[in-house]
Design a protein around this motif. Structure first.
Motif, short mmCIF file in Angstrom:
data_model
loop_
_atom_site.label_atom_id
_atom_site.label_comp_id
_atom_site.label_asym_id
_atom_site.label_seq_id
_atom_site.Cartn_x
_atom_site.Cartn_y
_atom_site.Cartn_z
N SER A 2 0.64 -1.13 -0.39
CA SER A 2 -0.43 -0.24 0.27
C SER A 2 0.86 1.60 0.04
N ALA A 3 0.63 2.36 -0.61
CA ALA A 3 1.37 3.64 -0.56
C ALA A 3 0.80 4.52 1.20
N ASP A 4 0.28 3.75 1.41
CA ASP A 4 -0.15 4.81 2.78
C ASP A 4 1.05 4.16 3.64
N GLN A 5 1.71 2.93 3.41
CA GLN A 5 3.12 2.69 4.11
C GLN A 5 3.82 3.26 4.17
N PRO A 6 4.73 3.86 4.88
CA PRO A 6 6.16 3.80 5.73
C PRO A 6 6.93 4.38 4.04
N LEU A 7 7.43 4.83 3.66
CA LEU A 7 8.74 4.79 2.02
C LEU A 7 10.07 5.39 2.90
N VAL A 8 11.03 3.98 3.02
CA VAL A 8 12.06 4.59 3.52
C VAL A 8 13.14 4.96 2.19
N ALA A 9 13.64 6.23 2.40
CA ALA A 9 14.94 5.53 1.15
C ALA A 9 16.08 5.61 1.47
N ILE A 10 17.23 4.86 1.21
CA ILE A 10 18.55 4.37 1.13
C ILE A 10 19.22 4.47 0.82
N LEU A 11 20.68 5.83 1.47
CA LEU A 11 21.75 5.99 0.21
C LEU A 11 22.65 5.19 1.06
N ASP A 12 23.76 4.45 0.16
CA ASP A 12 24.82 3.65 0.64
C ASP A 12 25.24 2.57 -0.05
N ASP A 13 26.28 3.48 -0.58
CA ASP A 13 27.52 2.68 -1.73
C ASP A 13 27.90 1.59 -1.70
N GLU A 14 27.66 0.31 -0.67
CA GLU A 14 27.11 -0.68 -0.44
C GLU A 14 26.31 -1.46 -1.00
N VAL A 55 20.90 7.50 5.53
CA VAL A 55 22.44 7.83 4.97
C VAL A 55 23.19 7.23 5.15
N ASP A 56 24.68 6.90 4.26
CA ASP A 56 25.66 6.21 4.77
C ASP A 56 26.78 7.55 4.74
N LEU A 57 27.78 7.77 5.46
CA LEU A 57 28.50 8.59 4.88
C LEU A 57 29.45 8.98 4.11
N GLY A 58 30.44 7.53 3.75
CA GLY A 58 31.47 7.91 3.44
C GLY A 58 30.35 6.98 2.00
N LEU A 59 30.01 8.76 1.27
CA LEU A 59 29.48 8.33 0.13
C LEU A 59 30.50 8.84 -0.86
N PRO A 60 30.31 8.17 -2.45
CA PRO A 60 31.68 7.82 -2.81
C PRO A 60 31.43 9.46 -4.15
N ASP A 61 30.62 10.52 -3.92
CA ASP A 61 30.05 10.96 -4.83
C ASP A 61 30.02 12.64 -4.26
#
Length: 236
Positions: A2-14, A55-61
């Motif tokens: 369901s679109a009502d479910q919370p959305l989590v954005a994951i940012l990690d280069d691994e 959010v991971d802190l060790g990002l390539p860009d």
């Protein structure tokens, strides 16, 4: 899902970490989007508005801390740092820049799920007023839009973390709020990093409210005890 479910954005280069987090979160009933680079992540934010950003802190860009600071200023999402940087100063800096929580690698995915659920519960706040607008001392706080509006109509944005603190004050005007009460209400481990993060958030709120830092009229520091918000508040 369901679109009502919370959305989590994951940012990690691994890739392994992205898959592990996405699997655990989706099994727990969350929707997820995953990104390997900050540029992709920022482009994704223009298409959707996540409830939580991991959010991971060790990002390539991009510098991860700079990205966290920008998210705190511009996004209404809760921000949780996931990083291999375990030094106390790294945790303090992340929280000072606006992160809501800091998880150190390696971690158990179930802990991440639990922390996200706790953060979302605090964001909804069962005891919080259902109204999303509060008026006080010539200001209007819009918690649904993360905006402060003065009597002349000038708008100033505040971060998710700053909004949590402001709402805590506005819910209990003219009452002492101790550090222990803040920690219990807002979550996070008690200690130096939490205290410094609160000091920074309160300082930023005072600046946005046009307070004199040496003699604030709204958010008063009661040394050795906590804080008190002076003023009448009207919700709705």
């Amino acid at each position: 899902m369901s679109a009502d479910q919370p959305l989590v954005a994951i940012l990690d280069d691994e890739p392994e970490i992205r898959r592990m987090l996405a699997d655990a979160l989706e099994e727990a009933g969350f929707r997820t989007t995953s990104y390997a680079r900050a540029t992709e992540f920022e482009a994704g934010l223009k298409r959707s508005s996540p409830d939580v950003c991991l959010v991971d802190l060790g990002l390539p860009d991009r510098d991860g801390l700079a990205l966290v600071h920008r998210l705190a200023l511009e996004s209404g999402a809760a921000i949780i740092i996931i990083s291999g940087r375990a030094q106390v100063q790294d945790r303090v800096t992340g929280l000072e820049l606006g992160a809501d929580d800091y998880i150190i690698k390696p971690f158990d995915p179930t802990e991440v799920v639990a922390r996200i659920r706790a953060r979302l519960r605090k964001g909804r706040g069962e005891a919080q007023p259902t109204a999303q607008t509060a008026r006080f001392a010539g200001w209007t706080a819009h918690f649904d839009r993360f905006l402060l509006v003065d009597e002349a109509g000038h708008e100033t944005s505040f971060s998710h973390a700053e909004g949590e603190v402001l709402r805590l004050f506005l819910e209990s005007p003219n009452r002492l709020i101790t550090r222990a009460q803040m920690q219990e209400s807002l979550g996070g481990a008690a200690g130096e990093s939490f205290d410094r993060a609160m000091d920074v958030r309160i300082s930023r709120l005072r600046t946005k409210l046009g307070e004199d830092p040496k003699n604030p009229r709204l958010i008063k520091t009661i040394y050795g005890a906590g804080y008190i918000f002076l003023g009448d508040v009207r919700w709705g």
